[in-house]
Motif scaffolding. Structure first.
Motif, short mmCIF file in Angstrom:
data_model
loop_
_atom_site.label_atom_id
_atom_site.label_comp_id
_atom_site.label_asym_id
_atom_site.label_seq_id
_atom_site.Cartn_x
_atom_site.Cartn_y
_atom_site.Cartn_z
N LEU A 32 1.02 -1.31 0.27
CA LEU A 32 0.13 0.46 -0.20
C LEU A 32 0.77 1.18 -0.36
N ALA A 33 1.94 0.64 0.55
CA ALA A 33 2.99 2.27 1.02
C ALA A 33 4.51 1.78 1.19
N SER A 34 5.09 2.42 0.92
CA SER A 34 6.24 2.12 1.17
C SER A 34 7.69 3.26 1.72
N THR A 35 8.96 3.56 2.16
CA THR A 35 9.28 4.07 2.77
C THR A 35 10.65 4.03 3.47
N HIS A 36 12.28 4.21 3.15
CA HIS A 36 13.12 4.04 4.23
C HIS A 36 13.56 4.44 5.37
N CYS A 37 13.43 4.09 6.17
CA CYS A 37 13.97 3.79 7.65
C CYS A 37 15.31 3.77 7.58
N GLY A 38 16.53 4.70 6.94
CA GLY A 38 17.96 4.88 7.07
C GLY A 38 17.95 3.07 5.97
N ASP A 39 19.29 2.11 6.22
CA ASP A 39 18.72 0.96 4.84
C ASP A 39 17.59 -0.16 5.02
N THR A 40 16.59 0.66 6.30
CA THR A 40 15.71 -0.21 6.33
C THR A 40 14.55 0.21 4.91
N GLU A 41 13.72 -1.24 4.37
CA GLU A 41 12.40 -0.65 3.69
C GLU A 41 11.75 -0.53 4.24
N VAL A 42 10.18 -0.14 4.39
CA VAL A 42 9.59 -0.50 4.98
C VAL A 42 8.32 -0.69 3.97
N LEU A 43 7.52 -2.05 3.95
CA LEU A 43 6.57 -2.24 3.20
C LEU A 43 5.28 -2.73 4.02
N VAL A 44 4.39 -0.81 3.63
CA VAL A 44 3.22 -1.18 4.02
C VAL A 44 1.96 -2.22 3.74
N TYR A 45 1.01 -2.49 4.18
CA TYR A 45 0.09 -3.26 3.45
C TYR A 45 -1.74 -3.35 4.39
#
Length: 710
Positions: free
Chosen positions: A519-532
């Motif tokens: 649904l959305a995604s972003t990066h927190c530092g070198d960690t990718e965040v995938l939101v569903y």
């Protein structure tokens, strides 16, 4: 010169002054721990440190059960929990509780050193000079050997309990009351079983050296043979009891198989004793050199060698006329025990494929404890007036001066600035807008994120490539199987060892293949965040501690003749990769299997179909043995034409699946369909035989079959 006993008038003053001196030592320990806070709360450390607090919250303070937990090789139930539980009950933030427990490990060690001094002196020795000198020596040496004394939940508690065993062995030697002797032996057997079951390294660090000392006394020391034999029996009972207690845990990893030393250790000794000894000598030299990488460690090790070796001989020990005969004997015993502990641990771990600090605690810290105790004894009993007190104050002052006070800030969270805290702060700011609360990540990020989050995030670990629950040191109750987001940490170039990426780092392609675009995604530092959407993210559900990477099954066909049995050399197999479904279970749907058989099998051949090599639900359809077209242009023909499994085959570890017509449930890792009679096969070399069938497989829920290695 005997030490005068305390008078009632001096007790209060000594107690207050001793408390102040001990408090200074505690402050030094806390400052050392605080200085290492970035080490504690790093990505690769904090996850392991949270195991014991999580276990306490779930089992002791919550409604969880031990049977829900999958334990690593050191359950730590009887080692870490007794020492840490009082701190945990203070309801401090976990970061501060971790630092406090680190400090308390040093305090525990200080109290044991004091107990050993009293035990060897065989009298009350609560003099101010002794207390100050003990704290000063401990502050200088204990805080400068390595990080083991600071690193909480990493085996140091086992060494602390081991020091009690060494003192008990000294007391046992001097005991003349059979009831006291029996009590000490019984206590050692019971405590050894509990501690060994919680951390099997206790056997190597403590029980085996005690057994070695007892065996030596049994063979060469008259007057102690009955006690020595009893001590050997106690050691054996403790080791056996430890294994029995460990075996009562439902799910765990065998510490013996996980020791990395290898079950072939003695085989290597017998096969090539010269190479075995050479490897041992190389590591012994490496250990000695390591002792001199630090000035304080080098001084402690040098003093240990110069003191323990001569004091282990009775004629030299008897020259210490400032000690009575009983104290001289106890000091000699302490010297022998310390030498044996260090020697056996260095030799024993010399063939370990890793020698990290946490596995060498007994070898690194026993010399330090010995030097602190012996020097304190000397300062307390020699007629030096106030010199011991002055030396103790100087050593404490020197330790205080060495502390870096610039990094001491109680207003900031101890994890401030660490990678885990930066990631969690980013997630706390980003995820609430999507109502995302439950997520998955790798082992190193999951618990740390849960603990540091201020918005109530709950993150559970999954295996990188298989996306199955990471049951290592976790409870089944932690996994809800419905999640809102995934954290994908990009591995560094150094994480390139075999299996590291597949094991620890969540596979992005498989995550998206199973769940679709986020649904959305972003990066927190070198960690990718995938939101569903809430509850829409799916990962594996099957409980297993070692999932195959990639996940799938081996399917195999065996054959035998009347004069042969089934053997791997008479079989053919292939690996089929499975797909993770939306329901969270891996499956293989209607895959045609074609296994080419060698030529010239002979007549009267019996076949066995090992359809899958893991438990689950399986279906085998349309089994055929086909003779393919030969070189002379003949058409292929069926030799074995679609036998009915129910009629033409018998079964091993298979039963019909409930509510699944035509499916079978495998109840073991070793299941098969066995032909009831032999088949006549062509014997000419022109035959090209091929065994064919259509295979379906699906993982079984944990309520049906548990696939964990125990």
């Amino acid at each position: 010169m005997p030490m005068p006993r305390l008078t009632r008038n001096s007790s209060l003053g000594i107690a207050l002054t001793g408390s102040f001196v001990t408090g200074v030592f505690a402050l030094l320990m806390f400052m050392g721990a605080y200085d290492l806070r970035h080490h504690f709360f790093s990505r690769f450390r904090f996850a392991d440190l949270l195991y014991t607090p999580t276990l306490i919250d779930d089992v002791l303070l919550g409604d969880g059960h031990l049977k829900d937990w999958f334990f690593w090789p050191t359950p730590q139930i009887f080692t870490e929990i007794p020492l840490y539980l009082p701190i945990h009950l203070l309801s401090l933030p976990q970061e501060w509780a971790t630092l406090l427990y680190s400090t308390c490990q040093g305090i525990y060690t200080l109290f044991i050193c004091y107990w050993l001094v009293r035990l060897i002196a065989n009298r009350i020795t609560l003099a101010l000079g002794m207390l100050t000198l003990l704290c000063g020596l401990s502050a200088v040496f204990l805080t400068n050997v390595d990080v083991s004394i600071y690193l909480p939940f990493y085996h140091y508690s086992s060494f602390i309990f081991g020091l009690f065993f060494f003192g008990a062995l000294i007391e046992l030697r001097a005991s003349v009351d059979w009831r006291r002797t029996t009590f000490i032996l019984g206590l050692m057997a019971v405590a050894g079983s509990l501690l060994g079951s919680a951390d099997f390294i206790f056997v190597a660090w403590v029980l085996l050296p005690i057994g070695f000392v007892a065996l030596y006394c049994l063979l060469f020391v008259q007057g102690l043979r009955l006690k020595s034999a009893a001590t050997i029996v106690v050691v054996v009972l403790a080791i056996v009891g430890a294994r029995l207690l460990w075996s009562t845990l439902e799910f765990k990893v065998d510490p013996v198989r996980y020791s990395r030393t290898g079950g072939e250790l003695f085989e290597r000794l017998l096969e090539d004793p010269i190479a075995f000894v050479q490897a041992m000598v190389v590591y012994v030299w490496a250990f000695i050199k390591m002792q001199y990488t630090n000035v304080f460690r080098g001084v402690a090790f040098t003093l240990f060698v110069l003191l323990a070796l001569p004091l282990s001989y009775a004629p030299i020990c008897r020259r210490l006329d400032w000690l009575d005969a009983e104290s001289q004997l106890r000091l000699r015993d302490f010297s022998v025990i310390a030498l044996v502990v260090v020697s056996l641990n260095v030799f024993g771990f010399s063939h370990h494929d890793q020698q990290p600090e946490r596995y060498m605690t007994a070898a690194n810290y026993t010399p330090v404890i010995y030097v602190v105790v012996v020097l304190t004894l000397g300062g307390a009993f020699w007629s030096w007036g106030r010199l011991p007190t002055l030396v103790g104050v100087v050593l404490l002052g020197f330790s205080v001066v060495r502390v870096d006070w610039m990094g001491f800030d109680l207003r900031a969270r101890p994890s401030s600035g660490t990678e885990a805290n930066v990631l969690t702060s980013c997630l706390d700011a980003y995820l609430p807008q999507y109502n995302a609360k439950r997520g998955v990540s790798d082992w190193f990020q999951a618990r740390a994120t849960t603990e540091l989050s201020r918005s109530g995030l709950t993150v559970v670990p999954v295996h990188g490539s298989s996306l199955k629950p990471f049951w290592w040191a976790s409870s089944r109750r932690e996994f809800p199987h419905a999640y809102d987001f995934a954290l994908l940490h990009e591995p560094s170039r150094t994480d390139s060892s075999w299996g590291t990426r597949d094991w620890y780092y969540v596979n992005r392609d498989r995550m998206i293949r199973v769940n679709g675009a986020p649904l959305a995604s972003t990066h927190c530092g070198d960690t990718e965040v995938l939101v569903y959407p809430p509850g829409e993210l799916r990962v594996g559900r099957k409980m297993t501690n070692q999932p195959r990477v990639p996940v799938g099954i081996f399917t195999q066909v065996y054959w035998r003749t009347p004069d042969q049995g089934f053997d791997e050399s008479r079989s053919v197999k292939t690996f089929i990769e499975a797909e993770l479904g939306r329901d969270g279970y891996y499956a293989i749907d209607s895959i045609p299997v074609r296994l080419a058989l060698p030529k010239g099998l002979g007549r009267a051949v019996v076949f066995r179909i090992d359809a899958v090599d893991v438990p689950g639900f399986v279906r085998v359809r349309k089994p055929l043995l086909v003779d393919q077209a030969s070189d002379n242009g003949e058409k292929s023909r069926a030799v074995l034409h679609r036998p009915i499994l129910d009629k033409h085959f018998s079964f091993n570890h298979l039963r019909r699946a409930v509510d699944r017509p035509g499916w079978w449930e495998t109840v073991s890792f070793d299941s098969w369909f066995l032909a009831n009679h032999a088949y006549e096969l062509p014997t000419d070399e022109s035959s090209n035989l091929e065994f064919q069938y259509v295979l379906d497989w699906r993982e079984a829920p944990d309520s049906t079959v548990l696939t964990v290695k125990r």
